[in-house]
Every structure is written in C-alpha cells, then in structure tokens.
Design a protein around this motif. Structure first.
Motif, PDB file in Angstrom:
ATOM      1  N   SER A  48       0.839  -1.192   0.000  1.00 44.99           N
ATOM      2  CA  SER A  48       0.000   0.000   0.000  1.00 44.99           C
ATOM      3  C   SER A  48       0.872   1.239   0.000  1.00 44.99           C
ATOM      4  O   SER A  48       1.929   1.276   0.618  1.00 44.99           O
ATOM      5  CB  SER A  48      -0.914   0.008   1.230  1.00 44.99           C
ATOM      6  OG  SER A  48      -0.150   0.017   2.414  1.00 44.99           O
ATOM      7  N   LEU A 215      -8.506 -13.985  -2.078  1.00 49.33           N
ATOM      8  CA  LEU A 215      -7.721 -12.818  -1.666  1.00 49.33           C
ATOM      9  C   LEU A 215      -6.234 -13.026  -1.947  1.00 49.33           C
ATOM     10  O   LEU A 215      -5.515 -12.067  -2.229  1.00 49.33           O
ATOM     11  CB  LEU A 215      -7.931 -12.532  -0.182  1.00 49.33           C
ATOM     12  CG  LEU A 215      -9.223 -11.830   0.217  1.00 49.33           C
ATOM     13  CD1 LEU A 215      -9.292 -11.654   1.721  1.00 49.33           C
ATOM     14  CD2 LEU A 215      -9.347 -10.477  -0.471  1.00 49.33           C
ATOM     15  N   ASP A 219      -4.216 -10.280  -4.012  1.00 45.00           N
ATOM     16  CA  ASP A 219      -3.095  -9.590  -3.381  1.00 45.00           C
ATOM     17  C   ASP A 219      -1.998  -9.218  -4.379  1.00 45.00           C
ATOM     18  O   ASP A 219      -1.094  -8.457  -4.061  1.00 45.00           O
ATOM     19  CB  ASP A 219      -2.501 -10.480  -2.275  1.00 45.00           C
ATOM     20  CG  ASP A 219      -1.574  -9.702  -1.351  1.00 45.00           C
ATOM     21  OD1 ASP A 219      -1.772  -8.478  -1.231  1.00 45.00           O
ATOM     22  OD2 ASP A 219      -0.673 -10.308  -0.758  1.00 45.00           O
ATOM     23  N   ILE A 222      -3.894  -5.693  -5.152  1.00 45.47           N
ATOM     24  CA  ILE A 222      -4.483  -4.889  -4.081  1.00 45.47           C
ATOM     25  C   ILE A 222      -3.862  -5.297  -2.750  1.00 45.47           C
ATOM     26  O   ILE A 222      -3.805  -6.485  -2.444  1.00 45.47           O
ATOM     27  CB  ILE A 222      -6.014  -5.081  -4.032  1.00 45.47           C
ATOM     28  CG1 ILE A 222      -6.639  -4.589  -5.338  1.00 45.47           C
ATOM     29  CG2 ILE A 222      -6.617  -4.326  -2.860  1.00 45.47           C
ATOM     30  CD1 ILE A 222      -8.127  -4.831  -5.429  1.00 45.47           C
ATOM     31  N   VAL A 224      -3.388  -6.489   0.801  1.00 49.95           N
ATOM     32  CA  VAL A 224      -4.191  -7.171   1.817  1.00 49.95           C
ATOM     33  C   VAL A 224      -3.254  -7.529   2.962  1.00 49.95           C
ATOM     34  O   VAL A 224      -2.419  -8.422   2.829  1.00 49.95           O
ATOM     35  CB  VAL A 224      -4.858  -8.447   1.258  1.00 49.95           C
ATOM     36  CG1 VAL A 224      -5.673  -9.133   2.354  1.00 49.95           C
ATOM     37  CG2 VAL A 224      -5.743  -8.120   0.065  1.00 49.95           C
ATOM     38  N   THR A 228      -6.361  -6.815   7.733  1.00 51.75           N
ATOM     39  CA  THR A 228      -7.471  -7.043   6.816  1.00 51.75           C
ATOM     40  C   THR A 228      -7.920  -8.494   6.854  1.00 51.75           C
ATOM     41  O   THR A 228      -9.116  -8.796   6.868  1.00 51.75           O
ATOM     42  CB  THR A 228      -7.061  -6.654   5.384  1.00 51.75           C
ATOM     43  OG1 THR A 228      -6.780  -5.251   5.338  1.00 51.75           O
ATOM     44  CG2 THR A 228      -8.168  -6.969   4.392  1.00 51.75           C
ATOM     45  N   ASN A 295      -4.580   1.312   1.635  1.00 51.57           N
ATOM     46  CA  ASN A 295      -4.754   0.247   2.614  1.00 51.57           C
ATOM     47  C   ASN A 295      -6.211   0.008   2.985  1.00 51.57           C
ATOM     48  O   ASN A 295      -6.509  -0.929   3.725  1.00 51.57           O
ATOM     49  CB  ASN A 295      -3.934   0.514   3.880  1.00 51.57           C
ATOM     50  CG  ASN A 295      -4.059   1.929   4.353  1.00 51.57           C
ATOM     51  OD1 ASN A 295      -4.812   2.716   3.797  1.00 51.57           O
ATOM     52  ND2 ASN A 295      -3.326   2.292   5.383  1.00 51.57           N
ATOM     53  N   GLY A 298      -7.913  -2.908   0.076  1.00 54.13           N
ATOM     54  CA  GLY A 298      -7.913  -4.329   0.385  1.00 54.13           C
ATOM     55  C   GLY A 298      -9.060  -4.706   1.298  1.00 54.13           C
ATOM     56  O   GLY A 298      -9.705  -5.749   1.124  1.00 54.13           O
ATOM     57  N   SER A 302     -12.009  -7.308   0.265  1.00 50.57           N
ATOM     58  CA  SER A 302     -12.189  -8.516   1.079  1.00 50.57           C
ATOM     59  C   SER A 302     -13.597  -8.590   1.659  1.00 50.57           C
ATOM     60  O   SER A 302     -14.201  -9.665   1.697  1.00 50.57           O
ATOM     61  CB  SER A 302     -11.144  -8.552   2.197  1.00 50.57           C
ATOM     62  OG  SER A 302     -11.352  -7.507   3.129  1.00 50.57           O
TER      63      SER A 302
END
Length: 702
Positions: A48, A215, A219, A222, A224, A228, A295, A298, A302
């Motif tokens: 991030s 996820l 990742d 994005i 994660v 998260t 940040n 994510g 999710s």
C-alpha cells in the motif's frame, strides 16, 4: 392469464432444492478452486502507498535500486563498561556497520546524561538481513550476560516491527480458535440441536476459506495485510452465520407446510432479505474507496468478497443442504435448549408497551443514544505508536518504551527523503544544508544514502504519534525544511516515516469523510426508497442508524481516549482513537444494521398488507423478527468481542466498537426505538411514492 413469475431468489433456491447434489458439489468445487488459486497462484504482495507527502517520499525510495537500510538501537548506561564492550563486539561481528555510540558522539547521550544510545545499521540485503539481525541480537544478549548488573534494551526498525508482526499473527490465531467454538455455543442455545447449529458454522467457515483463497490472488494487485485478513475472518463468520440463521429460522417457522414448501417460503421471504442486505453491505463498503487510501482498498475488496460469497451460499447450498437433511436438521438435540417459539414474547411485550406511548419512549431511547454519543464531541483521531499498541509485557515493546523515554522520538523518526531529478543528490552543498537542519532538530539524527536519494532520520520528540510529534512534524515540513534544504536549487524533499504516514492518513480520512458519509447516506436512502416505496421509511431509518453510530463513537471515545474501563479491558489509554476506525465503523455498521432494519420492517409490512391494524402489525412484526435479530446480533457481538481479548489496542477498539454498536442496534434501536418511532409517525410511514407505485414485485420482501 399467465401465472406470476416467481422472484429470482426463489427460483434459484428452488433449483438448488431439486438439484441438491449439483448445488452442494458446485459449492464445494468453488471453495476448492478458490483454495487452489490461493495456494498455487504466485503472489507479489502488493504494497500500500501511504497518503500525502509521506506517500511521495516512499514512492521516491521505492524507485531506487537499493532498499533503505534497517537500523537498531541499544540503550546502555552511559558510564558502564558495557557500552565499550558492546561497540567492540558489534564491530567484530560482521553483521553491522555505521555504529554510533555515546563514546564518541555527544548526540548519543540522553538529556539527563545517564543513558547512552548505541545505534547501528544492519548489513546485507534480502535474505541476508534476518541472519545479520539475529547475530546482532545475539551479540547484545552476550554482552548483557557479561554485565549482569546493567540492563541493555534493544529496539529498532526490525526488532519492533518483528514484535508487532508476531503479535498480530498470535492475535489472528487466537481469534480463529475462539470464534468458531463461541459461535457454535450461541447457535446451540438458539436452535438446541447440534446439527442445526453446525450448518451455519460450516457454511460460514467454507465462505471464509473461499474468500481467503481468492484474496491470495487479489493480493497481486491490491494490498491485503494481516489486519485485513483478521477482519475478513470475523466479518465472514458474522454475516455467514447471520444469513444462515435468518433463513433457517424462517424454515422452522414454516415447517407445518412441509420441507419443500417451507424452503420456498423462506427463499421468497428471508432469502430476499439476505440478498438485499448483502447488496447493502457490499455497496456501503464501496464508500471506503472514496477515501483514495490504498490500505482501505484491500479491506473493501475482502469485505465485498466475503459478503458476496455468504449471500451466494445462503440462497444455493443452504436450501439444498436443508432439503437433504429435512427433519433431521433437528437431530442431536440438547435438552432445555432451543425450545422457544419463533414469536418472542419478550419483544412482543416491549413493542406493545412502547407503541402505547410512542412519544415518551421515542424521547427516552433517543435521549439515551444522544447521551452516549456526547463524549464523541471531543474525539481525537490518532494512531498508537508500537509502544502504545502492545503491552509492555512484550520484551521488545518494553525495550522500545525505555529507549523512547530516554531519547524521545528515536523509535519512530521522521524519514526526510531528499532527491533530485538531475541525478544523485549527495553533494557537499546538500550535506551542509543537512548539518544546518539537524542542528535545529532533536538528536540523534542519521544520514543514510539510498540509491540516488538521501534519507535523514530525525527524531520528532514525544511518543512518535502524539501532539508533540505532530507539532514537530508540522514545524519540520513547513519551517525547517524550506529554510534549509528548500533553498537549494533542484533539490526536492518529502517527509515519510511512521509518524508522517499516520498524520497524512488521518488528514486524508478527515478530508474525504464528507464524501464517504454522503455516499453512504444517499445510497441507504435510495435503496430503502426503492425497497419500501416510501420517503419516510428511509428518513426514519437513516436517523436511527446515525443515532446508533453516534453512540458507538461516544463509547469508543469514553473508553479508549478517556480511559474508562481501561484496567478491566487490559490496555493503557494513549489519548486518541484510531484514525480509520470511525469511518470504517460508520460504513460497516450502516450496512449491517440495515440488515436488521429490512428484516423487521419487512415482517411489519407483511402484516399490514394482510390487513392488520398498524399497531398490531408493528407489535407482531417486531415480535416475530426481533428474536432472530437479537440472536444474530448476539453472534456478531460474541465474534467481535473476541477482539477484546487480543493484545493490540487497535483490535480492542474495533472489537468494542462493533460489538457494542451491533448489540445496541439490535436491542435499544430495533427493539424499542424503531417500533416507537413507527407508531409515532403512523400511517404516513407507508405512504407510497407515486413513481414507485404499481404491482411490480421486483423487490418484494416478506
């Protein structure tokens, strides 16, 4: 005349009931595929980007061919021979370089003259760093053993972040091991049957497993992080169990019609509520994208994934499973549990009482919520420093606190990034400007070459994230840097580091908050307007939600900022509330509370459409729905309360905020204030909006 076409949810559930093997195996195949994707898809662990000026500085460092080195600090008594021993042993270890010590640098001596600071850089890149850190840590331990009369405290970039990461992993493991048994126990109390209680848990568990698999692939693009993942686990368990509970309780209520017919009725009623509720949560969470913060992307993705999968499971594999089990869903009964009917006599009594004098009870309930919300007027958004996030029983955190007390700001220095578009920035003129800068800032400062850029690590004072540090950061950015580095032609600068990242993050949250809040309020209004075809319904609903969220803010401020109940909950207040938490709570609570709201209002409207008087419809609709809503809220409250037992204060805040708000919403707001407000508004609540009138059943809820 052609028969009316059944709603989509009922048709999907009906197909699942008549193709049980395909529905169940299809769901298991989806979960397995997601797990395979997550296991075998190579991830890049997208990072991030911080907000604001800190993000600019970090982006410059990310473009360099080398990585910014890691530094460690060891607090030693100034006059002890341990200092010289430590410097000598570190020098010959081959694991560190650029050692600064109180033996030859007055800046490494504390203000009271009693303590010294040995600072060194960990050598190596990539896989070499961890072994070299281990060597340096072993050296500190060896020297400490040779001088048992003194204490050496090591805390730096890697040791502190390692302790935080380890604590997060342990917290996640604890939340995983505690959430499932707690949820199962609550469901046992609700259903009184081990089989009936196991169905929602298995459904929610497979939903979370599939989400984590997807996820792992997401990742790549994005970010994660561990926090998260932990929140995804709890949100997934909470909504997955809630949706299953809504559906299963309606099936039980309609059991007299037979298994297949009860499933069709449940799909037509609770199934529609689940779909609309899941859509509401997903759309509300997209409001976090208005912040523009990496940040939170994510967390948004999710949450949408886990809620979407929970909805899909609730209208496909759940009806198929219940059809397969039939009456066997009540097997393995627990004596004295689950004996209650679907109509709650308690909530019927409450609704009957408050609807007799709606003005009085509306005023009392609203007054209580306003009273709880009052402390939020003084809320201060501030992220905790590592020494404030974790208890001092963690050895590295205790060491960091001791270093922080002797050398304020050293454990969280500002990273002043210097660069030039013309090439390397490390010139004599820049070095002279840096000397002028560090002469006017707290000590000790360290200058670190990173590729073509330079990083000046400057302590900011305070704890790193408090008002002292914020004022120092502002002075550094707006006064000291323009007066020194800013006078050099072609040299650019930005301030990064933990303090700057937290400050810029909070600033952007506050700047974008009106857009997020406006988006959620407009979305909720339009959605409820379309579903209930009334202007007053969404207006009343939004007002109730705002009161509920405000009360949660007030309790968070009272407990965590002011320290009320701090000894009981096992934390030390640091004078603030997490910068992202109020916005996240607003978004998620608005979505989740709308679940309960739609569920109760749909039952009330069902009775109104059947010709019942308004007051009777309110009382009976509340009685038939508040029981299951309270059960669902207890599950969510129990799951989020697990966070209160974790070590990090951030998790405690999230757990208390969510648990209290959900429990308050399902009891005081939905059980007392909602029926009172509905009675107070009267028939005007259900006056339809002309453009939305008509026979369409697209959003039919029951």
């Amino acid at each position: 005349m052609l028969p009316a076409r059944r709603p989509v949810v009922e048709r999907v559930a009906n197909w699942s009931v008549h193709h049980r093997a395909a529905a169940i195996s299809g769901w298991l195949a989806l979960v397995a595929l997601a797990w395979v994707i997550g296991t075998f898809t190579p991830g890049t662990d997208a990072r991030s980007s911080p907000a604001g000026d800190a993000g600019t500085g970090q982006a410059v460092l990310d473009r360099q061919d080398v990585r910014e080195p890691f530094w460690e600090n060891v607090l030693v008594p100034r006059d002890s021979p341990a200092a010289a021993d430590l410097v000598t042993t570190l020098t010959t270890s081959g694991a560190v370089a650029d050692i600064h010590s109180p033996l030859d640098d007055p800046a490494q001596v504390s203000a009271d003259g009693r303590a010294g600071l040995v600072t060194f850089r960990i050598l190596g890149t990539g896989p070499e760093i961890k072994p070299h850190l281990a060597t340096a840590t072993a050296v500190v331990a060896t020297v400490a053993a040779r001088h048992p009369d003194v204490r050496l405290a090591q805390a730096g970039d890697l040791s502190v972040s390692g302790a935080v990461d380890q604590s997060i992993k342990e917290d996640i493991k604890r939340s995983e091991t505690r959430s499932l048994p707690l949820t199962l126990l609550i469901l046992l109390a609700v259903f009184g049957s081990l089989v009936a209680a196991a169905v929602p848990v298995l459904l929610a568990g497979t939903t979370v497993l599939a989400t984590f698999g997807l996820l792992s692939a997401v990742d790549n693009w994005i970010p994660v992080n561990s926090a998260t993942s932990s929140m995804t686990l709890l949100i997934g368990m909470a909504v997955g169990v809630d949706y299953s509970l809504f559906f299963l309780r309606r099936v039980r209520e309609e059991r007299a019609h037979g298994v297949d017919e009860s499933l069709r009725i449940a799909a037509r009623t609770s199934g529609h509520v689940i779909v609309v509720s899941g859509l509401t949560v997903a759309l509300c969470v997209t409001g976090l994208l208005c912040t523009g913060l990496d940040n939170l992307r994510g967390l948004t993705v999710s949450t949408i994934l886990v809620v979407g999968l929970a909805v899909l499971a609730s209208v496909t594999v759940l009806p198929a499973t219940l059809s397969l089990l039939g009456t066997r869903v009540d097997r393995l009964r627990i004596p004295w549990l689950g004996k209650r009917g679907t109509r709650s006599r308690f909530w019927a009594g409450v609704a009957s009482t408050v609807t007799r004098r709606p003005a009085l009870w509306t005023g009392l309930a609203a007054g209580l919520l306003v009273l709880l919300a009052l402390p939020a007027a003084g809320i201060r958004l501030q992220d905790p420093a590592p020494t404030e996030s974790l208890p001092r029983s963690v050895p590295v955190i205790d060491a960091a606190a001791r270093v922080q007390e002797a050398f304020p700001g050293v454990t969280m220095p500002a990273h002043v990034v210097l660069w030039s578009d013309r090439g390397p920035v490390d010139t004599p003129a820049v070095r002279r400007a840096i000397d002028e800068l560090t002469a006017r800032t707290p000590k000790p400062a360290v200058v670190v070459p990173v590729g073509d850029a330079l990083v000046v690590r400057i302590p900011l004072g305070g704890t790193g994230n408090d008002e002292v540090a914020d004022r120092s950061l502002t002075t550094l950015r707006e006064t000291l840097l323009p007066q020194t580095i800013g006078r050099l032609d072609g040299v650019r600068f930005a301030v990064a580091g933990r303090t700057a990242e937290a400050h810029d993050f909070t600033a952007q949250v506050l700047q974008r908050a009106p857009y997020v809040f406006g988006f959620i309020l407009l979305l909720a209004f339009v959605l409820l307007l379309v579903v209930f075809r009334s202007v007053v319904v969404p207006a009343v609903s939004i007002l109730l939600n705002l009161l509920s969220v405000g009360a949660a803010y007030g309790v968070l401020t009272l407990v965590f900022q002011d320290g009320f109940l701090a000894p009981l909950l096992g934390f030390t207040p640091y004078g603030g509330v997490l910068g992202w938490l109020p916005m996240f709570l607003f978004v998620l609570l608005f979505g989740l509370s709308t679940d309960y709201h739609i569920f109760i209002l749909s039952r009330i409207r069902e009775r109104l459409q059947a010709g019942h008087p308004a007051r009777d419809a309110i009382v009976e609709g509340t009685a038939s729905s508040s029981g299951v809503v309270t059960s669902a809220a207890l599950i969510m409250t129990g799951v989020f309360s697990i966070f209160l037992s974790l070590a990090a204060i951030e998790y405690k805040m999230l757990g208390l905020g969510m648990a209290f708000a959900i429990l308050l919403d399902a009891t005081v707001v939905r059980g007392v204030l909602l029926p009172a407000a509905l009675s107070l508004v009267g028939d005007r609540l259900w006056n339809p909006v002309a453009p939305l009138e008509g026979p369409s059943k697209t959003f039919h809820l029951s």
